[in-house]
Write a protein that holds these residues in place. Structure first.
Motif, PDB file in Angstrom:
ATOM      1  N   ALA A  21     -28.773  14.281  43.457  1.00 24.30           N
ATOM      2  CA  ALA A  21     -29.448  13.312  42.588  1.00 24.30           C
ATOM      3  C   ALA A  21     -30.672  13.982  41.982  1.00 24.30           C
ATOM      4  N   LEU A  22     -30.859  13.763  40.708  1.00 25.43           N
ATOM      5  CA  LEU A  22     -31.984  14.335  39.981  1.00 25.43           C
ATOM      6  C   LEU A  22     -32.558  13.294  39.039  1.00 25.43           C
ATOM      7  N   ALA A  23     -33.860  13.070  39.118  1.00 17.40           N
ATOM      8  CA  ALA A  23     -34.538  12.151  38.203  1.00 17.40           C
ATOM      9  C   ALA A  23     -35.221  12.945  37.101  1.00 17.40           C
ATOM     10  N   CYS A  38     -25.865  10.380  41.745  1.00 16.28           N
ATOM     11  CA  CYS A  38     -26.476   9.413  42.672  1.00 16.28           C
ATOM     12  C   CYS A  38     -25.732   9.487  43.992  1.00 16.28           C
ATOM     13  N   GLY A  39     -25.959  10.573  44.703  1.00 15.92           N
ATOM     14  CA  GLY A  39     -25.308  10.771  45.985  1.00 15.92           C
ATOM     15  C   GLY A  39     -25.784   9.770  47.027  1.00 15.92           C
ATOM     16  N   GLU A  40     -25.084   9.756  48.152  1.00 11.89           N
ATOM     17  CA  GLU A  40     -25.409   8.867  49.261  1.00 11.89           C
ATOM     18  C   GLU A  40     -26.898   8.936  49.613  1.00 11.89           C
ATOM     19  N   ALA A  41     -27.506   7.768  49.804  1.00 16.49           N
ATOM     20  CA  ALA A  41     -28.917   7.626  50.218  1.00 16.49           C
ATOM     21  C   ALA A  41     -29.920   8.032  49.149  1.00 16.49           C
ATOM     22  N   LYS A  58     -30.852   4.742  32.557  1.00 11.79           N
ATOM     23  CA  LYS A  58     -29.637   5.494  32.284  1.00 11.79           C
ATOM     24  C   LYS A  58     -29.282   6.324  33.516  1.00 11.79           C
ATOM     25  N   ILE A  59     -27.997   6.314  33.854  1.00  8.46           N
ATOM     26  CA  ILE A  59     -27.498   7.157  34.930  1.00  8.46           C
ATOM     27  C   ILE A  59     -26.334   7.976  34.377  1.00  8.46           C
ATOM     28  N   PHE A  60     -26.432   9.274  34.507  1.00 10.09           N
ATOM     29  CA  PHE A  60     -25.383  10.177  34.046  1.00 10.09           C
ATOM     30  C   PHE A  60     -24.690  10.781  35.279  1.00 10.09           C
ATOM     31  N   ILE A  61     -23.400  10.553  35.390  1.00  6.89           N
ATOM     32  CA  ILE A  61     -22.631  11.063  36.516  1.00  6.89           C
ATOM     33  C   ILE A  61     -21.803  12.262  36.044  1.00  6.89           C
ATOM     34  N   THR A  62     -21.863  13.342  36.804  1.00  5.12           N
ATOM     35  CA  THR A  62     -21.128  14.545  36.406  1.00  5.12           C
ATOM     36  C   THR A  62     -19.658  14.449  36.788  1.00  5.12           C
ATOM     37  N   ASP A  67     -20.239  13.016  47.061  1.00  8.61           N
ATOM     38  CA  ASP A  67     -21.631  13.452  47.193  1.00  8.61           C
ATOM     39  C   ASP A  67     -22.407  13.317  45.895  1.00  8.61           C
ATOM     40  N   HIS A  68     -21.728  12.827  44.851  1.00 10.99           N
ATOM     41  CA  HIS A  68     -22.395  12.604  43.569  1.00 10.99           C
ATOM     42  C   HIS A  68     -22.415  11.130  43.153  1.00 10.99           C
ATOM     43  N   ILE A  69     -21.649  10.273  43.879  1.00  7.94           N
ATOM     44  CA  ILE A  69     -21.591   8.857  43.459  1.00  7.94           C
ATOM     45  C   ILE A  69     -21.760   7.848  44.588  1.00  7.94           C
ATOM     46  N   PHE A  70     -21.692   8.266  45.844  1.00  9.66           N
ATOM     47  CA  PHE A  70     -21.683   7.276  46.925  1.00  9.66           C
ATOM     48  C   PHE A  70     -22.991   6.492  47.060  1.00  9.66           C
ATOM     49  N   GLY A  71     -24.040   6.926  46.390  1.00  5.55           N
ATOM     50  CA  GLY A  71     -25.291   6.185  46.427  1.00  5.55           C
ATOM     51  C   GLY A  71     -25.418   5.117  45.359  1.00  5.55           C
ATOM     52  N   LEU A  72     -24.444   5.073  44.439  1.00  2.00           N
ATOM     53  CA  LEU A  72     -24.542   4.140  43.307  1.00  2.00           C
ATOM     54  C   LEU A  72     -24.560   2.662  43.723  1.00  2.00           C
ATOM     55  N   PRO A  73     -23.614   2.174  44.522  1.00  2.00           N
ATOM     56  CA  PRO A  73     -23.615   0.731  44.834  1.00  2.00           C
ATOM     57  C   PRO A  73     -24.929   0.260  45.453  1.00  2.00           C
ATOM     58  N   GLY A  74     -25.442   1.020  46.401  1.00  2.00           N
ATOM     59  CA  GLY A  74     -26.698   0.622  47.025  1.00  2.00           C
ATOM     60  C   GLY A  74     -27.857   0.629  46.052  1.00  2.00           C
ATOM     61  N   PHE A  75     -27.896   1.651  45.193  1.00  2.00           N
ATOM     62  CA  PHE A  75     -28.980   1.708  44.216  1.00  2.00           C
ATOM     63  C   PHE A  75     -28.896   0.540  43.243  1.00  2.00           C
ATOM     64  N   LEU A  76     -27.697   0.244  42.765  1.00  2.00           N
ATOM     65  CA  LEU A  76     -27.534  -0.846  41.801  1.00  2.00           C
ATOM     66  C   LEU A  76     -27.975  -2.177  42.396  1.00  2.00           C
ATOM     67  N   SER A  77     -27.631  -2.392  43.656  1.00  2.00           N
ATOM     68  CA  SER A  77     -28.033  -3.624  44.328  1.00  2.00           C
ATOM     69  C   SER A  77     -29.548  -3.692  44.501  1.00  2.00           C
ATOM     70  N   SER A  78     -30.134  -2.603  44.968  1.00  2.00           N
ATOM     71  CA  SER A  78     -31.586  -2.594  45.201  1.00  2.00           C
ATOM     72  C   SER A  78     -32.364  -2.745  43.908  1.00  2.00           C
ATOM     73  N   ARG A  79     -31.835  -2.197  42.819  1.00  2.00           N
ATOM     74  CA  ARG A  79     -32.519  -2.338  41.517  1.00  2.00           C
ATOM     75  C   ARG A  79     -32.675  -3.818  41.176  1.00  2.00           C
ATOM     76  N   SER A  80     -31.687  -4.637  41.560  1.00  2.00           N
ATOM     77  CA  SER A  80     -31.784  -6.081  41.356  1.00  2.00           C
ATOM     78  C   SER A  80     -32.886  -6.683  42.204  1.00  2.00           C
ATOM     79  N   PHE A  81     -32.867  -6.374  43.499  1.00  2.00           N
ATOM     80  CA  PHE A  81     -33.857  -6.927  44.422  1.00  2.00           C
ATOM     81  C   PHE A  81     -35.282  -6.551  44.017  1.00  2.00           C
ATOM     82  N   LEU A  82     -35.426  -5.399  43.352  1.00  2.00           N
ATOM     83  CA  LEU A  82     -36.755  -4.891  43.003  1.00  2.00           C
ATOM     84  C   LEU A  82     -37.178  -5.279  41.584  1.00  2.00           C
TER      85      LEU A  82
END
Length: 312
Positions: A21-23, A38-41, A58-62, A67-82
Motif C-alpha cells: 500500500a502506498l499513499a 490496499c493490502g491486508e491491514a 481515489k484507489i488504484f489497484i495494480t 497482498d494487494h487487495i485484501f485490505g480493501l473491504p475493511g478500509f471501505l467500511s472504516s471510511r464510512s465510520f470515519l
C-alpha cells in the motif's frame, strides 16, 4: 507532493513489512490523497499516520493478488465510520468491481458514500486540469498494471512590477493574469497573461509499478520520470527464480530506471527473506547500476520539493 509507504513487503506480512500500500499525498495540489494498492491491514497502518481516510478519494489497484487487495473491504467500511461521504473512485483490473461488491454484499457492509469503478485498460485512466494518469500492462503471473502520474505544467510566476507598469491595478486582475487569463483595463488596453508571467513550470512525474518481471512497458512508463517505484522481490543472485514467479530483482529495477533516464528509484515489495542486515548489500548492488536508489520501508515518507526527492 508526498509519498508515504504503508506496506512494502511481498506476498504476506512480516514483522517488519506489511503488504502493499502506498499513499500519494496531493494535499497541496488538490486537497486529496490517492492510494495505490490496499493490502491486508492497510487501515491499521493508516492509524499510525496523519492520513484521514475520507481524504482518500481515489484507489488504484495494480492487480488482484491478495497482498494487494485484501485490505480493501475493511478500509471501505472504516471510511464510512470515519465520516467519509464523498465519492470514492476505484481503478483496477477486470474482476475487481465484482470482488468488492460481492464482499460488501455478503458481509452486509453498508457504506455512506458512492463508489465508482473504472476497469483499467492500457491508456489514460484519469485526467483533469492538473493530472494525467496512464496505465500499461506489466508482465506478472496474472493481469497487472503499472501507473504513471503526470502533473501538468504549472503557471509561471507573476511579474508584478511589470504588470503594474502596464497599468494593472492591485487586486483581482493580478490573480487572473497569474492563472493565465488575459484582461482588459478600464482604458480598453489589453494585457496578455504571457506578457507578465514567467515560463510555465514543469510538473512532476511519478511511476508506480505493480508486480512485474523486467519488461519494456516498465521502461516506457518510467521514461524520464522524476520518481520510479519498482518492485524488488529478489536480488541479483536469484534473478532466474524472480522471472519464474513474475517478479523483478533489485538490479533489474535499477536497470529500468537507468534505461528510462529517470531521476530517482525507490525499491519496494521486498521479500521477507531479506533481513535488515541483508538490505545494506541489497541497496548497494542496485546503486552500482543506478546511484539515486532508495529502499522503501513501512511508514517511510518522501517529499518532492524543488525538483528533488527528500526523505522526511
Amino acid at each position: 507532493m508526498q509519498l508515504q509507504f504503508l506496506g512494502t513487503g511481498a506476498g504476506m506480512p512480516s514483522k517488519d513489512r506489511n503488504t502493499s500500500a502506498l499513499a500519494v499525498k496531493l494535499l497541496e495540489e488538490c486537497g486529496s490523497i490517492w492510494l495505490f494498492d490496499c493490502g491486508e491491514a492497510t487501515q491499521h497502518q493508516i492509524l499510525h499516520t496523519t492520513i484521514k481516510p475520507r481524504k482518500i478519494d481515489k484507489i488504484f489497484i495494480t492487480h488482484l493478488h491478495g497482498d494487494h487487495i485484501f485490505g480493501l473491504p475493511g478500509f471501505l467500511s472504516s471510511r464510512s465510520f470515519l465520516g467519509g461521504e464523498e465519492l470514492l473512485t476505484i481503478y483496477g483490473p477486470k474482476g475487481l468491481q465484482q470482488w468488492v461488491e460481492q464482499t460488501l454484499k455478503l458481509s452486509n457492509t453498508h457504506v455512506t458514500y458512492s463508489i465508482a469503478f473504472v476497469e483499467v485498460e492500457e491508456g489514460i485512466v484519469f485526467e483533469d486540469s492538473q493530472f494525467i494518469v496512464r496505465a500499461m500492462p506489466l508482465e506478472h503471473v496474472i493481469e497487472c498494471f503499472g501507473y504513471r502520474i503526470e502533473q501538468k505544467a504549472l503557471p509561471g510566476e507573476l511579474l508584478i512590477d511589470k504588470a503594474i507598469q502596464l497599468g494593472v491595478p492591485k487586486g483581482p486582475l493580478l490573480g487572473k493574469l497569474k492563472v493565465g487569463y488575459d484582461i482588459t483595463l478600464d482604458d480598453g488596453s489589453i494585457v496578455l497573461s504571457k506578457e507578465v508571467t514567467s515560463e510555465l513550470k514543469e510538473g512532476f512525474t511519478v511511476t508506480i509499478l505493480g508486480d512485474t518481471k523486467f519488461c519494456s512497458n516498465a521502461i516506457t512508463l518510467a521514461e524520464k520520470a522524476d520518481i520510479v517505484i519498482h518492485e524488488a522481490t529478489f536480488d541479483h543472485s536469484t534473478i532466474e527464480l524472480a522471472a519464474q514467479y513474475g517478479h523483478a530483482t533489485n538490479t533489474e529495477a535499477a536497470k529500468v530506471a537507468q534505461l528510462a533516464n529517470a531521476k530517482y528509484l525507490i525499491l519496494n515489495h521486498i521479500s521477507a527473506r531479506f533481513l535488515k542486515s541483508d538490505l545494506i548489500p541489497f541497496l548497494k548492488e542496485a546503486q552500482e547500476q543506478f546511484p539515486n536508489t532508495f529502499i522503501a520501508n513501512d511508514q517511510t515518507q518522501y517529499e518532492w520539493r524543488q525538483h528533488q526527492l527528500h526523505e522526511l
